[in-house]
Design an enzyme around this catalytic site. Sequence first.
Site, mmCIF file in Angstrom:
data_model
loop_
_atom_site.group_PDB
_atom_site.id
_atom_site.type_symbol
_atom_site.label_atom_id
_atom_site.label_comp_id
_atom_site.label_asym_id
_atom_site.label_seq_id
_atom_site.Cartn_x
_atom_site.Cartn_y
_atom_site.Cartn_z
ATOM 1 N N HIS A 290 5.305 39.854 9.419
ATOM 2 C CA HIS A 290 3.920 39.366 9.502
ATOM 3 C C HIS A 290 3.230 39.835 10.778
ATOM 4 O O HIS A 290 3.833 39.879 11.847
ATOM 5 C CB HIS A 290 3.830 37.853 9.317
ATOM 6 C CG HIS A 290 4.487 37.011 10.372
ATOM 7 N ND1 HIS A 290 3.819 36.627 11.520
ATOM 8 C CD2 HIS A 290 5.711 36.441 10.438
ATOM 9 C CE1 HIS A 290 4.636 35.859 12.242
ATOM 10 N NE2 HIS A 290 5.784 35.734 11.623
ATOM 11 N N ASP A 302 7.643 37.664 17.401
ATOM 12 C CA ASP A 302 7.308 36.881 16.205
ATOM 13 C C ASP A 302 5.859 37.162 15.837
ATOM 14 O O ASP A 302 4.971 36.472 16.280
ATOM 15 C CB ASP A 302 7.528 35.390 16.469
ATOM 16 C CG ASP A 302 7.309 34.538 15.233
ATOM 17 O OD1 ASP A 302 7.136 35.095 14.145
ATOM 18 O OD2 ASP A 302 7.301 33.305 15.371
ATOM 19 N N GLU A 336 1.021 34.152 8.362
ATOM 20 C CA GLU A 336 2.324 33.526 8.094
ATOM 21 C C GLU A 336 2.459 32.220 8.843
ATOM 22 O O GLU A 336 2.982 31.228 8.332
ATOM 23 C CB GLU A 336 3.463 34.470 8.503
ATOM 24 C CG GLU A 336 4.858 33.953 8.156
ATOM 25 C CD GLU A 336 5.474 33.020 9.181
ATOM 26 O OE1 GLU A 336 6.470 32.352 8.867
ATOM 27 O OE2 GLU A 336 4.949 32.929 10.319
ATOM 28 N N GLU A 337 2.012 32.222 10.091
ATOM 29 C CA GLU A 337 2.231 31.058 10.946
ATOM 30 C C GLU A 337 1.494 29.823 10.436
ATOM 31 O O GLU A 337 1.831 28.705 10.784
ATOM 32 C CB GLU A 337 1.808 31.360 12.393
ATOM 33 C CG GLU A 337 2.598 32.491 13.052
ATOM 34 C CD GLU A 337 4.049 32.128 13.347
ATOM 35 O OE1 GLU A 337 4.459 30.998 13.029
ATOM 36 O OE2 GLU A 337 4.775 32.984 13.885
ATOM 37 N N ASP A 364 11.935 38.306 10.104
ATOM 38 C CA ASP A 364 11.160 37.353 10.918
ATOM 39 C C ASP A 364 12.096 36.426 11.684
ATOM 40 O O ASP A 364 11.767 35.289 11.973
ATOM 41 C CB ASP A 364 10.211 36.557 10.014
ATOM 42 C CG ASP A 364 9.195 35.760 10.825
ATOM 43 O OD1 ASP A 364 9.001 36.068 12.017
ATOM 44 O OD2 ASP A 364 8.601 34.813 10.269
#
Length: 458
Positions: A290, A302, A336-337, A364
């Site tokens: 992501h 991340d 994504e988060e 991830d």
Amino acid sequence: MKFHVFVFVGVVHFLPLNSGKAVYGNGISQRTFQEIKEEIARYGDVAKAIINLAVYGKARNRSYERLALLVDTVGPRLSGSKSLEKAIQIMHQNLQEDGLENVHLEPVKIPHWERGEESAVMLEPRIHKMAVLGLGSSIGTPPEGITAEVLVVTSFDELQRRAPEARGKIVVYNQPYTNYSRAVQYRVQGAVEAAKVGALASLIRSVASFSIYSPHTGIQEYQDGVPKIPTACITVEDAEMMSRMASRGSRIVIQLKMGAKNYPDADSFNTVAEIIGSKYPEQVVLVSGHLDSWDVGQGAMDDGGGAFISWEALSLIKDLGLRPKRTLRLVLWTAEEQGGIGALQYYQLHKANISNYSLVMESDLGTFLPSGLQFTGSDKARAIVEEVMCLLEPINVTQVFRAGEGTDINFWIQAGVPAQSIRTLIGLSVPASLDNEEPVYLMTCINISPSITPMETP
Ligand SMILES: [Zn+2]
């Protein structure tokens, strides 16, 4: 370390394509496992070529340098931010310039939340300025903040038992870190549970196995019908200290100020590129990471690292002039988060073709020294993956673990598509699904059962 990761992804994704049969779906094979095993073994030279290019050749360091340029140029890439959209446009251009095929953007509406200014100060029993980070989607406080006494609890059960004490207070969760999946419930649901018993705000101990006085943020969720209260994370150190103070009977008072705001959903995109398959172009092996990140770092790990090694997998294959039999598709997810928003839309758009998805993969969990793959799928599919992994013996990354995972590929996993994710030796946190994992093992190249015949679709 990073070189190993790059090779690993490249090989793992290339070789299943060339085994000539889908791991899943419409490629029902009558071949015996022994025949498949022999075919995979014939790709030893191809695997070595990929390894050599990534570790010793012109691709050495490439993915690291590509990622460094992006994160240095754009910085953090929070959902709904201009910097995320800038990163997406840069990546769209990068993938085109890399000579990949079918490079395009798929529109997605994503949440737009901004943190604003924030602070937390302990006023009693002593003045102490605390490190604090608001949780994603939290509302803010009034400008003057919320000043209230603290109730420290270690669990939702304790909160229930002490519900009458919570009214009008700031609930501090000092939940122990047993594993990520259990502890993260306090981040996701902490505000809702505190609001149900009349709290004015909630603070959670950062979900981390260790701390250097660093709060760790993430998404939280409100619930319809439950009042929305501001919520933030504090450090392990401060949560522990307040727990000790409370156990001594000290009265604790905190002033919490948060300028957080939620805005209307923003326009964004999943970024897609491919190497189109030569023999089964409609069949897809999906690699992904992501592009979005939180706002308080650079998003290098991340999940910039995961996104860029996924890109590197395609680059390596293209540079060697290879073309897999199935289409190798790169997807760089957005938001994504915030709960896999981009990935959910992708799934809804593409699930009609689910039988064409042979394998989905997301990186991830950090891009440290890889120890192997986590895989979810049938035993027979696993046996094929184990054979493929034998080709990575030159870099000594051959283990196949349980539980392939990734927020963005979970939609496909739930629907039964085989999935893989990288497992690394050093991680920022222990992945949820590893908590009760059976002992780590590897079906080695020499002890695969020959009785697994013929191949069947899972
Ligand atoms: Zn991530």
